[in-house]
Design a protein around this motif. Structure first.
Motif, PDB file in Angstrom:
ATOM      1  N   VAL A   1       0.845  -1.194   0.000  1.00 14.44           N
ATOM      2  CA  VAL A   1       0.000   0.000   0.000  1.00 14.44           C
ATOM      3  C   VAL A   1       0.880   1.244   0.000  1.00 14.44           C
ATOM      4  CG1 VAL A   1      -1.635   1.366   1.381  1.00 14.44           C
ATOM      5  CG2 VAL A   1      -2.014  -1.093   1.045  1.00 14.44           C
ATOM      6  N   SER A   2       1.935   1.210   0.799  1.00 16.81           N
ATOM      7  CA  SER A   2       2.868   2.335   0.847  1.00 16.81           C
ATOM      8  C   SER A   2       3.529   2.562  -0.511  1.00 16.81           C
ATOM      9  CB  SER A   2       3.926   2.082   1.917  1.00 16.81           C
ATOM     10  OG  SER A   2       4.866   3.115   1.940  1.00 16.81           O
ATOM     11  N   ALA A   3       3.919   1.482  -1.164  1.00 17.80           N
ATOM     12  CA  ALA A   3       4.557   1.599  -2.486  1.00 17.80           C
ATOM     13  C   ALA A   3       3.587   2.184  -3.511  1.00 17.80           C
ATOM     14  CB  ALA A   3       5.055   0.236  -2.948  1.00 17.80           C
ATOM     15  N   ALA A   4       2.336   1.746  -3.482  1.00 19.41           N
ATOM     16  CA  ALA A   4       1.330   2.271  -4.418  1.00 19.41           C
ATOM     17  C   ALA A   4       1.052   3.744  -4.131  1.00 19.41           C
ATOM     18  CB  ALA A   4       0.040   1.448  -4.332  1.00 19.41           C
ATOM     19  N   THR A   5       1.012   4.094  -2.863  1.00 16.67           N
ATOM     20  CA  THR A   5       0.789   5.484  -2.478  1.00 16.67           C
ATOM     21  C   THR A   5       1.913   6.369  -2.996  1.00 16.67           C
ATOM     22  OG1 THR A   5      -0.423   4.813  -0.506  1.00 16.67           O
ATOM     23  CG2 THR A   5       0.473   7.043  -0.507  1.00 16.67           C
ATOM     24  N   LYS A   6       3.138   5.927  -2.823  1.00 14.44           N
ATOM     25  CA  LYS A   6       4.296   6.700  -3.309  1.00 14.44           C
ATOM     26  C   LYS A   6       4.277   6.820  -4.830  1.00 14.44           C
ATOM     27  CE  LYS A   6       7.394   6.109   0.556  1.00 14.44           C
ATOM     28  NZ  LYS A   6       6.943   7.332   1.155  1.00 14.44           N
ATOM     29  N   ALA A   7       3.856   5.756  -5.509  1.00 20.58           N
ATOM     30  CA  ALA A   7       3.770   5.808  -6.971  1.00 20.58           C
ATOM     31  C   ALA A   7       2.721   6.826  -7.408  1.00 20.58           C
ATOM     32  CB  ALA A   7       3.453   4.422  -7.525  1.00 20.58           C
ATOM     33  N   LEU A   8       1.578   6.868  -6.734  1.00 23.68           N
ATOM     34  CA  LEU A   8       0.549   7.858  -7.058  1.00 23.68           C
ATOM     35  C   LEU A   8       1.035   9.273  -6.743  1.00 23.68           C
ATOM     36  CD1 LEU A   8      -2.940   6.451  -6.030  1.00 23.68           C
ATOM     37  CD2 LEU A   8      -2.191   7.248  -8.278  1.00 23.68           C
ATOM     38  N   GLN A   9       1.759   9.420  -5.644  1.00 19.94           N
ATOM     39  CA  GLN A   9       2.309  10.731  -5.318  1.00 19.94           C
ATOM     40  C   GLN A   9       3.293  11.193  -6.386  1.00 19.94           C
ATOM     41  OE1 GLN A   9       3.833   9.949  -1.394  1.00 19.94           O
ATOM     42  NE2 GLN A   9       1.988  10.723  -0.393  1.00 19.94           N
ATOM     43  N   ALA A  10       4.065  10.271  -6.939  1.00 17.60           N
ATOM     44  CA  ALA A  10       5.003  10.625  -8.010  1.00 17.60           C
ATOM     45  C   ALA A  10       4.245  11.103  -9.244  1.00 17.60           C
ATOM     46  CB  ALA A  10       5.901   9.441  -8.350  1.00 17.60           C
ATOM     47  N   VAL A  11       3.138  10.447  -9.561  1.00 15.93           N
ATOM     48  CA  VAL A  11       2.304  10.886 -10.692  1.00 15.93           C
ATOM     49  C   VAL A  11       1.762  12.287 -10.400  1.00 15.93           C
ATOM     50  CG1 VAL A  11       0.168  10.459 -11.979  1.00 15.93           C
ATOM     51  CG2 VAL A  11       1.686   8.557 -11.438  1.00 15.93           C
ATOM     52  N   ALA A  12       1.270  12.485  -9.177  1.00 14.26           N
ATOM     53  CA  ALA A  12       0.709  13.785  -8.808  1.00 14.26           C
ATOM     54  C   ALA A  12       1.757  14.896  -8.908  1.00 14.26           C
ATOM     55  CB  ALA A  12       0.127  13.722  -7.395  1.00 14.26           C
ATOM     56  N   LEU A  13       2.952  14.622  -8.430  1.00 13.04           N
ATOM     57  CA  LEU A  13       4.010  15.639  -8.509  1.00 13.04           C
ATOM     58  C   LEU A  13       4.377  15.949  -9.958  1.00 13.04           C
ATOM     59  CD1 LEU A  13       6.303  14.586  -5.534  1.00 13.04           C
ATOM     60  CD2 LEU A  13       4.841  16.615  -5.701  1.00 13.04           C
ATOM     61  N   GLY A  14       4.402  14.937 -10.798  1.00 11.67           N
ATOM     62  CA  GLY A  14       4.673  15.160 -12.215  1.00 11.67           C
ATOM     63  C   GLY A  14       3.596  16.013 -12.864  1.00 11.67           C
ATOM     64  N   LEU A  15       2.330  15.723 -12.535  1.00  5.48           N
ATOM     65  CA  LEU A  15       1.223  16.516 -13.077  1.00  5.48           C
ATOM     66  C   LEU A  15       1.292  17.953 -12.570  1.00  5.48           C
ATOM     67  CD1 LEU A  15      -1.683  13.934 -12.773  1.00  5.48           C
ATOM     68  CD2 LEU A  15      -0.644  14.780 -14.889  1.00  5.48           C
ATOM     69  N   LEU A  16       1.640  18.111 -11.303  1.00  4.08           N
ATOM     70  CA  LEU A  16       1.769  19.459 -10.749  1.00  4.08           C
ATOM     71  C   LEU A  16       2.892  20.226 -11.437  1.00  4.08           C
ATOM     72  CD1 LEU A  16       0.903  21.560  -8.667  1.00  4.08           C
ATOM     73  CD2 LEU A  16       2.482  20.469  -7.064  1.00  4.08           C
ATOM     74  N   ASP A  17       3.991  19.557 -11.653  1.00  2.00           N
ATOM     75  CA  ASP A  17       5.114  20.188 -12.354  1.00  2.00           C
ATOM     76  C   ASP A  17       4.693  20.610 -13.763  1.00  2.00           C
ATOM     77  OD1 ASP A  17       7.921  20.950 -12.446  1.00  2.00           O
ATOM     78  OD2 ASP A  17       8.136  19.315 -13.895  1.00  2.00           O
ATOM     79  N   ASP A  18       3.979  19.737 -14.454  1.00  5.69           N
ATOM     80  CA  ASP A  18       3.482  20.082 -15.796  1.00  5.69           C
ATOM     81  C   ASP A  18       2.522  21.266 -15.730  1.00  5.69           C
ATOM     82  OD1 ASP A  18       4.959  18.058 -16.958  1.00  5.69           O
ATOM     83  OD2 ASP A  18       3.283  16.637 -17.021  1.00  5.69           O
ATOM     84  N   HIS A  19       1.671  21.275 -14.715  1.00  2.95           N
ATOM     85  CA  HIS A  19       0.701  22.361 -14.568  1.00  2.95           C
ATOM     86  C   HIS A  19       1.425  23.696 -14.362  1.00  2.95           C
ATOM     87  CE1 HIS A  19      -3.001  24.411 -13.579  1.00  2.95           C
ATOM     88  NE2 HIS A  19      -2.478  24.815 -12.434  1.00  2.95           N
ATOM     89  N   LEU A  20       2.412  23.680 -13.488  1.00  2.20           N
ATOM     90  CA  LEU A  20       3.166  24.913 -13.235  1.00  2.20           C
ATOM     91  C   LEU A  20       3.936  25.356 -14.471  1.00  2.20           C
ATOM     92  CD1 LEU A  20       4.579  24.137  -9.675  1.00  2.20           C
ATOM     93  CD2 LEU A  20       2.756  25.758 -10.255  1.00  2.20           C
ATOM     94  N   GLY A  21       4.531  24.400 -15.154  1.00  2.00           N
ATOM     95  CA  GLY A  21       5.354  24.718 -16.318  1.00  2.00           C
ATOM     96  C   GLY A  21       4.563  25.086 -17.554  1.00  2.00           C
ATOM     97  N   HIS A  22       3.308  24.739 -17.603  1.00  2.00           N
ATOM     98  CA  HIS A  22       2.511  25.019 -18.799  1.00  2.00           C
ATOM     99  C   HIS A  22       1.369  25.977 -18.473  1.00  2.00           C
ATOM    100  CE1 HIS A  22      -0.745  24.175 -21.719  1.00  2.00           C
ATOM    101  NE2 HIS A  22       0.244  24.192 -22.572  1.00  2.00           N
ATOM    102  N   CYS A  23       0.414  25.513 -17.698  1.00  2.00           N
ATOM    103  CA  CYS A  23      -0.802  26.296 -17.457  1.00  2.00           C
ATOM    104  C   CYS A  23      -0.524  27.592 -16.698  1.00  2.00           C
ATOM    105  CB  CYS A  23      -1.826  25.449 -16.695  1.00  2.00           C
ATOM    106  SG  CYS A  23      -2.243  23.904 -17.527  1.00  2.00           S
ATOM    107  N   VAL A  24       0.223  27.479 -15.604  1.00  2.00           N
ATOM    108  CA  VAL A  24       0.517  28.674 -14.808  1.00  2.00           C
ATOM    109  C   VAL A  24       1.428  29.612 -15.588  1.00  2.00           C
ATOM    110  CG1 VAL A  24       1.562  29.539 -12.673  1.00  2.00           C
ATOM    111  CG2 VAL A  24       0.124  27.491 -12.612  1.00  2.00           C
ATOM    112  N   ARG A  25       2.456  29.054 -16.230  1.00  2.00           N
ATOM    113  CA  ARG A  25       3.368  29.893 -17.015  1.00  2.00           C
ATOM    114  C   ARG A  25       2.610  30.641 -18.103  1.00  2.00           C
ATOM    115  NH1 ARG A  25       6.546  26.395 -20.132  1.00  2.00           N
ATOM    116  NH2 ARG A  25       5.027  26.820 -21.736  1.00  2.00           N
ATOM    117  N   ASP A  26       1.718  29.952 -18.812  1.00  2.00           N
ATOM    118  CA  ASP A  26       0.945  30.612 -19.864  1.00  2.00           C
ATOM    119  C   ASP A  26       0.046  31.711 -19.300  1.00  2.00           C
ATOM    120  OD1 ASP A  26       2.171  28.967 -21.681  1.00  2.00           O
ATOM    121  OD2 ASP A  26       0.381  27.760 -22.121  1.00  2.00           O
TER     122      ASP A  26
END
Length: 97
Positions: free
Chosen positions: A42-67
């Protein structure tokens, strides 16, 4: 256009791996696997989902917020402020989870 458009396939692949992890956890429970082993997965799956979330957040900041910041001259910065507030709320949700 979404911020993750350029890596959509990568995001989907990561989510499919997480989905597989969660199915594996369900099988472990069905098979009465030792509690600590299930919790470890469960911990491993949680960390994997958190990694996806951080990647999406990074994309959001780098694209949507920047624009929004780049085009903020058109609306006195309202769009930029809204996107920054939205990103801040998303970060707060991630930190709480």
């Amino acid at each position: 256009m979404t911020g993750y458009a350029d890596n959509k396939e990568q995001v989907l692949a990561r989510l499919k791996r997480v989905e597989g992890q969660v199915r594996g956890i369900a099988r472990m429970v069905e098979q009465d696997t030792y509690c600590i082993d299930v919790l470890t997965q469960v911990s491993a799956a949680t960390k994997a989902l958190q990694a996806v979330a951080l990647g999406l957040l990074d994309d959001h900041l780098g694209h949507c917020v920047r624009d929004a910041v780049t085009s903020s001259a058109d609306d006195d910065g309202a769009a930029a402020e809204a996107k920054i507030a939205e990103a801040s709320a998303a970060i707060a949700r991630l930190v709480r989870s």
